[in-house]
Design an enzyme around this catalytic site. Structure first.
Site, PDB file in Angstrom:
ATOM      1  N   ASP A  27       0.817  -1.221   0.000  1.00  0.00           N
ATOM      2  CA  ASP A  27       0.000   0.000   0.000  1.00  0.00           C
ATOM      3  C   ASP A  27       0.852   1.273   0.000  1.00  0.00           C
ATOM      4  O   ASP A  27       0.624   2.176   0.831  1.00  0.00           O
ATOM      5  CB  ASP A  27      -0.907   0.056   1.247  1.00  0.00           C
ATOM      6  CG  ASP A  27      -1.682  -1.220   1.506  1.00  0.00           C
ATOM      7  OD1 ASP A  27      -2.075  -1.880   0.537  1.00  0.00           O
ATOM      8  OD2 ASP A  27      -1.903  -1.541   2.697  1.00  0.00           O
TER       9      ASP A  27
ATOM     10  N   GLU B 131     -11.691  -0.014  -2.464  1.00  0.00           N
ATOM     11  CA  GLU B 131     -10.801   0.553  -1.433  1.00  0.00           C
ATOM     12  C   GLU B 131      -9.633   1.264  -2.141  1.00  0.00           C
ATOM     13  O   GLU B 131      -9.624   1.399  -3.367  1.00  0.00           O
ATOM     14  CB  GLU B 131     -10.263  -0.551  -0.504  1.00  0.00           C
ATOM     15  CG  GLU B 131      -9.422  -1.592  -1.212  1.00  0.00           C
ATOM     16  CD  GLU B 131      -9.035  -2.775  -0.322  1.00  0.00           C
ATOM     17  OE1 GLU B 131      -9.433  -2.860   0.840  1.00  0.00           O
ATOM     18  OE2 GLU B 131      -8.303  -3.646  -0.833  1.00  0.00           O
TER      19      GLU B 131
HETATM   20  O1  FUB Z   1      -2.983  -3.498   3.787  1.00  0.00           O
HETATM   21  C1  FUB Z   1      -4.261  -3.781   4.314  1.00  0.00           C
HETATM   22  C2  FUB Z   1      -5.308  -3.484   3.309  1.00  0.00           C
HETATM   23  O2  FUB Z   1      -5.102  -4.256   2.135  1.00  0.00           O
HETATM   24  C3  FUB Z   1      -5.331  -2.062   2.796  1.00  0.00           C
HETATM   25  O3  FUB Z   1      -5.810  -1.125   3.708  1.00  0.00           O
HETATM   26  C4  FUB Z   1      -6.170  -2.277   1.601  1.00  0.00           C
HETATM   27  O4  FUB Z   1      -6.231  -1.204   0.721  1.00  0.00           O
HETATM   28  C5  FUB Z   1      -5.524  -3.515   1.010  1.00  0.00           C
HETATM   29  O5  FUB Z   1      -4.400  -3.208   0.241  1.00  0.00           O
END
Ligand code: FUB
Length: 322
Positions: A15, A221
């Site tokens: 991320d 997301e």
């Molecule tokens: O790294 C944990 C979670 O996985 C992130 O917050 C999401 O966007 C996904 O990449």
């Protein structure tokens, strides 16, 4: 640079949120680890408990510097578990790190931690931001205002809210209903709270209708915002369809019109990115799970250059599945 390269092979980082501060690229990733928790749709296996900061001054030839641990779960007074994707903003000599973390009731909130330096350490505030919920804060500065984009469905808990209020029980829309939107909010002058009620980041199709929950291009997301030639580019992950997509608009609130795919699926369940201009080139920072042999909770940061055509369309990057 037309080939993706790994940035930090000696540990698992995911991320990557990237900004230019003090003339360098600063990378704010999640710090993946093996905690032994079994993989599930709630994302419990993403059980991270601290953040590192990285910097580099040349993407193609530069050395990546690891500035070490800058914030840990054990130092956050309201902590429960799971430090997910963070981001950092700068204002008036201070750096503000925004991070999602489950509180003691296992509810994701967004916290703030402050530093005098882009490389931390970051000192957490005593409480999460009032009224905050869900995950994946992305910080964007425009005309002196700081905006936060946030949210994620499934394990990111966004389906538990409507109009910024918690529902009695989570509701995902039917496939033929409008998708759940990412949120955008202007921050308060002191950068520590929301300065207004968060609003929906609506993504429209070419006919002006909101993307539906059943659309493989709908928001899941990993919100990111950047500006190119005066246009606002909202990019995001589609989660269970494993794409990074983008939509463009005329202002930070949108609405945004869907434009296309930036990145086709990579190895690993999640895909997550940031886009930044540095020394006249545009880069996509992202992750995959190739080095861990496909273990989706052990991801590695990568970077590749992106290209726009004359109409401002981003050329799709494909074929990175292996
Ligand atoms: O790294 C944990 C979670 O996985 C992130 O917050 C999401 O966007 C996904 O990449």
């Amino acid at each position: 640079m037309n080939k993706a390269k790994y940035l930090f092979p000696s540990d698992y980082m995911a991320d990557p949120s990237v900004h230019v501060f003090e003339g360098k690229l600063y990378i704010y990733p999640s710090h993946d680890r093996e905690s032994g928790i079994e993989e599930n749709d709630n994302g419990d296996h993403f059980d991270m408990n601290d953040y590192h900061v990285f910097s580099l001054d040349d993407v193609e030839n530069g050395e990546v510097t690891d500035h070490g641990v800058v914030l840990s779960v054990k130092d956050i007074p309201w902590s429960g578990r799971q430090l997910w994707d963070c981001d950092v903003a700068f204002k008036n000599g201070k750096y503000y790190m925004y991070f999602p973390l489950k509180d003691k009731n296992d509810i994701f909130r967004i916290g703030v931690a402050v530093s005098d330096k882009p490389y931390g350490p970051f000192i957490p505030e005593k409480h999460p931001m009032m009224g905050s919920y869900s995950i994946d804060p992305c910080l964007f500065e425009d005309n002196g205002k700081h905006y936060m984009y946030f949210g994620g469905i499934w394990g990111g808990q966004l389906q538990r809210y409507r109009n910024n209020k918690a529902l009695e029980s989570a509701i995902l829309p039917a496939d033929n209903e409008p998708a759940i939107s990412s949120k955008v909010v202007v921050l308060s002058d002191d950068m520590l709270e929301f300065g207004e009620e968060p609003k929906d980041v609506v993504i429209l199709d070419e006919n002006g209708n909101p993307l539906l929950h059943g659309d493989k291009h709908r928001f899941f997301e990993a919100s990111w915002m950047h500006k190119y030639n005066g246009k606002y580019y909202f990019s995001y992950s589609t989660g269970d369809t494993h794409l990074i997509c983008y939509a463009t608009g005329d202002n930070p609130y949108g609405p945004f019109t869907f434009q296309g795919e930036i990145l086709t699926p990579v190895v690993g369940w999640t895909t997550h990115h940031s886009i930044v201009e540095f020394k006249g080139k545009w880069y996509l920072f992202f992750h995959d799970s190739v080095p861990s042999g496909g273990r989706t909770w052990l991801r590695s940061m990568k970077v590749i250059e992106i290209e726009y055509d004359n109409d401002g369309k981003i050329k799709t990057i494909e074929g990175l599945e292996d």
